[in-house]
Scaffold this motif. Sequence first.
Motif, PDB file in Angstrom:
ATOM      1  N   VAL A  61      10.656 -10.420  65.709  1.00 59.77           N
ATOM      2  CA  VAL A  61      10.592 -11.960  66.448  1.00 59.77           C
ATOM      3  C   VAL A  61       9.795 -12.844  65.358  1.00 59.77           C
ATOM      4  N   CYS A  62       8.926 -12.446  64.838  1.00 63.12           N
ATOM      5  CA  CYS A  62       7.873 -13.214  63.903  1.00 63.12           C
ATOM      6  C   CYS A  62       8.877 -13.170  62.701  1.00 63.12           C
ATOM      7  N   ALA A  63       9.473 -12.318  62.090  1.00 61.44           N
ATOM      8  CA  ALA A  63      10.204 -12.297  60.888  1.00 61.44           C
ATOM      9  C   ALA A  63      11.334 -13.552  61.100  1.00 61.44           C
ATOM     10  N   GLU A  64      11.645 -13.624  62.268  1.00 59.82           N
ATOM     11  CA  GLU A  64      12.869 -14.998  62.365  1.00 59.82           C
ATOM     12  C   GLU A  64      12.298 -15.978  62.562  1.00 59.82           C
ATOM     13  N   GLY A  65      10.968 -16.008  62.897  1.00 62.95           N
ATOM     14  CA  GLY A  65      10.482 -17.552  63.196  1.00 62.95           C
ATOM     15  C   GLY A  65      11.054 -18.452  64.181  1.00 62.95           C
ATOM     16  N   GLU A  66      11.950 -18.158  65.268  1.00 64.73           N
ATOM     17  CA  GLU A  66      12.497 -18.963  66.078  1.00 64.73           C
ATOM     18  C   GLU A  66      11.450 -19.356  67.060  1.00 64.73           C
ATOM     19  N   PHE A  67      10.423 -18.468  67.412  1.00 69.18           N
ATOM     20  CA  PHE A  67       9.586 -18.301  68.272  1.00 69.18           C
ATOM     21  C   PHE A  67       8.547 -19.745  68.045  1.00 69.18           C
ATOM     22  N   PRO A 447       0.753 -37.543  57.235  1.00 64.92           N
ATOM     23  CA  PRO A 447       1.152 -37.312  55.952  1.00 64.92           C
ATOM     24  C   PRO A 447       1.741 -35.978  55.287  1.00 64.92           C
ATOM     25  N   PRO A 448       2.817 -35.924  54.612  1.00 63.52           N
ATOM     26  CA  PRO A 448       3.246 -34.504  54.019  1.00 63.52           C
ATOM     27  C   PRO A 448       2.191 -33.770  53.694  1.00 63.52           C
ATOM     28  N   GLU A 449       1.134 -33.957  52.960  1.00 61.53           N
ATOM     29  CA  GLU A 449       0.327 -33.193  52.623  1.00 61.53           C
ATOM     30  C   GLU A 449      -0.758 -32.498  53.703  1.00 61.53           C
ATOM     31  N   LEU A 450      -0.678 -33.172  54.607  1.00 57.02           N
ATOM     32  CA  LEU A 450      -1.508 -32.538  55.966  1.00 57.02           C
ATOM     33  C   LEU A 450      -0.659 -31.562  56.939  1.00 57.02           C
ATOM     34  N   LEU A 451       0.534 -31.657  56.741  1.00 63.29           N
ATOM     35  CA  LEU A 451       1.508 -31.125  57.774  1.00 63.29           C
ATOM     36  C   LEU A 451       1.316 -29.622  57.607  1.00 63.29           C
ATOM     37  N   PRO A 452       1.537 -28.734  58.791  1.00 62.32           N
ATOM     38  CA  PRO A 452       1.429 -27.470  58.846  1.00 62.32           C
ATOM     39  C   PRO A 452       2.601 -26.905  58.029  1.00 62.32           C
ATOM     40  N   ALA A 453       2.579 -25.465  57.419  1.00 64.84           N
ATOM     41  CA  ALA A 453       3.699 -25.118  56.812  1.00 64.84           C
ATOM     42  C   ALA A 453       4.834 -25.142  57.409  1.00 64.84           C
ATOM     43  N   ALA A 454       5.108 -24.850  58.817  1.00 67.19           N
ATOM     44  CA  ALA A 454       6.387 -24.789  59.554  1.00 67.19           C
ATOM     45  C   ALA A 454       6.817 -25.990  59.461  1.00 67.19           C
ATOM     46  N   LEU A 455       6.084 -27.298  59.675  1.00 68.44           N
ATOM     47  CA  LEU A 455       6.761 -28.470  59.698  1.00 68.44           C
ATOM     48  C   LEU A 455       7.108 -29.307  58.388  1.00 68.44           C
ATOM     49  N   ARG A 456       6.813 -28.782  57.197  1.00 67.17           N
ATOM     50  CA  ARG A 456       6.988 -29.464  56.063  1.00 67.17           C
ATOM     51  C   ARG A 456       8.563 -29.184  55.667  1.00 67.17           C
ATOM     52  N   ASP A 457       8.902 -30.337  54.800  1.00 67.44           N
ATOM     53  CA  ASP A 457      10.429 -30.443  54.520  1.00 67.44           C
ATOM     54  C   ASP A 457      10.686 -29.323  53.665  1.00 67.44           C
ATOM     55  N   ASP A 458       9.823 -28.906  52.824  1.00 64.97           N
ATOM     56  CA  ASP A 458      10.205 -27.746  51.770  1.00 64.97           C
ATOM     57  C   ASP A 458      10.152 -26.341  52.561  1.00 64.97           C
ATOM     58  N   PRO A 460       7.907 -23.883  53.425  1.00 63.50           N
ATOM     59  CA  PRO A 460       7.630 -22.527  52.699  1.00 63.50           C
ATOM     60  C   PRO A 460       7.747 -21.248  53.525  1.00 63.50           C
ATOM     61  N   TRP A 461       7.684 -21.450  54.831  1.00 65.51           N
ATOM     62  CA  TRP A 461       7.638 -20.310  55.618  1.00 65.51           C
ATOM     63  C   TRP A 461       9.198 -19.794  55.858  1.00 65.51           C
ATOM     64  N   ARG A 462      10.031 -20.591  55.578  1.00 63.63           N
ATOM     65  CA  ARG A 462      11.607 -20.334  55.825  1.00 63.63           C
ATOM     66  C   ARG A 462      11.801 -19.993  57.341  1.00 63.63           C
ATOM     67  N   VAL A 463      11.335 -21.098  58.192  1.00 60.78           N
ATOM     68  CA  VAL A 463      11.569 -20.649  59.504  1.00 60.78           C
ATOM     69  C   VAL A 463      12.678 -21.784  60.038  1.00 60.78           C
ATOM     70  N   PRO A 464      13.210 -21.397  61.228  1.00 60.43           N
ATOM     71  CA  PRO A 464      14.420 -22.057  61.383  1.00 60.43           C
ATOM     72  C   PRO A 464      13.629 -23.553  61.712  1.00 60.43           C
ATOM     73  N   GLN A 465      14.314 -24.764  61.501  1.00 55.09           N
ATOM     74  CA  GLN A 465      13.990 -26.005  61.890  1.00 55.09           C
ATOM     75  C   GLN A 465      15.020 -26.948  62.341  1.00 55.09           C
ATOM     76  N   ARG A 466      14.954 -27.442  63.924  1.00 59.94           N
ATOM     77  CA  ARG A 466      15.983 -28.141  64.353  1.00 59.94           C
ATOM     78  C   ARG A 466      15.769 -29.630  63.950  1.00 59.94           C
ATOM     79  N   ARG A 467      16.518 -30.414  63.477  1.00 62.65           N
ATOM     80  CA  ARG A 467      16.261 -31.537  62.996  1.00 62.65           C
ATOM     81  C   ARG A 467      17.249 -32.652  63.883  1.00 62.65           C
ATOM     82  N   ALA A 468      16.490 -33.772  64.217  1.00 62.11           N
ATOM     83  CA  ALA A 468      17.298 -34.861  64.869  1.00 62.11           C
ATOM     84  C   ALA A 468      17.405 -35.919  63.404  1.00 62.11           C
ATOM     85  N   ARG A 469      18.411 -36.148  62.932  1.00 65.20           N
ATOM     86  CA  ARG A 469      18.753 -37.104  61.704  1.00 65.20           C
ATOM     87  C   ARG A 469      18.568 -38.547  62.482  1.00 65.20           C
TER      88      ARG A 469
END
Length: 481
Positions: A61-67, A447-458, A460-469
């Motif tokens: 569950v952790c490795a997949e990151g969907e939680f 600001p991008p530099e203050l975002l948690p890793a899971a919410l950053r555009d790059d 870094p945790w490689r977790v699933p991100q659901r985007r509303a464009r």
Amino acid sequence: MDVTETSPAVRAGMLNAIADELTAAAGELIPQAMAETHLTEARLAGELKRMVVQLRMFSDVCAEGEFLDVRIDEADPGFVLGPRPDLRRFNLPVGPVLVFAASNFPFAFSVAGGDTASALAAGCPVILKAHPGHPRLSALTAQKVRSALVRTGLPAETFEVVYDQDAAVQVLRDERTAAAAFTGSFTAGRLLARIAAGRERPIPFYGELGSVNPVVVTPDALAERADAIASGFVASVSGSAGQLCTKPGFLFLPDGHGLAQRLGAAADAVPGHPLLHEGIAAAYTGRRAAVLAARGVSVLAEGAVETGPDGLSRAAPTLVEVGLDDLLDQRGALLDEAFGPLSVVVRYAPDRPDLLVDAVGELFPGALTGTVHRGAGEDHAWLRRLVAVLRDRVGRLLFDGWPTGVAVTPAMQHGGPYPATTAPATTSVGTAAIQRFLRPVTFQNCPPELLPAALRDDNPWRVPQRRARAGASLNWGNHSV
């Protein structure tokens, strides 16, 4: 390193390390568990395996990151309701979790059981209240858990153990404690839930308080497989001396079922099994006496509770039978859970199944499980209504099986409406159990530099991100059906 700040990958490694440590220690853990709980080696070996599987399941569950449930709404000046800011939402760990270990599962619902595994997976430190029924096993298991934490670079203090009830209540009252999970008696659970709710800052209390788990057998099912129903029922009632929260407490059979002798003989053939501790033995003895004394009850298998030369209380199955009208009339004496190998067979009129459905709805407002045995292809309006009634009152609805044996798998629901649990929308088994220990938070125009890793555009945790464009809202509702 604080576990609340760790990446999902680090938590996955932590849980696998704990699983590895406990697997390697089986030769120490199982004999200690046998000495304190009197459960068999085979039962405990299977349960230790279940504990390890739970840990590895939450590692995945952790490795997949969907939680983390990451949702990113891009800034959209053309949003249909007016300009939309940049919004980014994900789940945070709630904070330190107090876990009360259970007596009847010294591995799977104890020190490193499902509550601990799901809380650690969420990123929460755990304070474990050890059960007095197996203190040495608890200390040994905790030692292995802490060793695994240190090996993965986490502080041993990520996991603490308390043994005294007063100390546990003090932790429950402590403002740093963010949630609590409990498996045990109705009385103790209610008391602890009131403490959690009565704090200056109330916290969620996820209590599993017990269940009677009704089973309904239709006339068609009885005609098809009476012997299998009789043997399956007795095996489910007597397994682990009935010290299971999913034991079937009531079996509804049509009048003239003809199973009385078979049920009695099957139950009489089951030898007495040690009860876990004297507190359970005393409570079970009292409930058994109350059931046997209730008006309208007849005995199918008397059973017994006897103390052996070794000082252990052993219980052989007790089965009684009562008519549906008497059950309704004697509900005060019969409906409470008997935590041990006792169950009540209830006769109902097969030509008035509507009365059965009404009674089930009235008598069982909340249970962990409900079961229906039906004939091949059987489908009636009353059967559909029974299924609907049970669905609204249980957490798991079974067909043509028995409720004991809770699969450790993502879709499992182990919880139910009150009084089975204090939080009916949650589960203590299955991957959804992690949701109890998470809290959503949204960052707006961060600001991008203050975002948690899971919410950053790059990412870094490689977790699933659901985007509303941006611009997507102009086409909401224009989907093909």
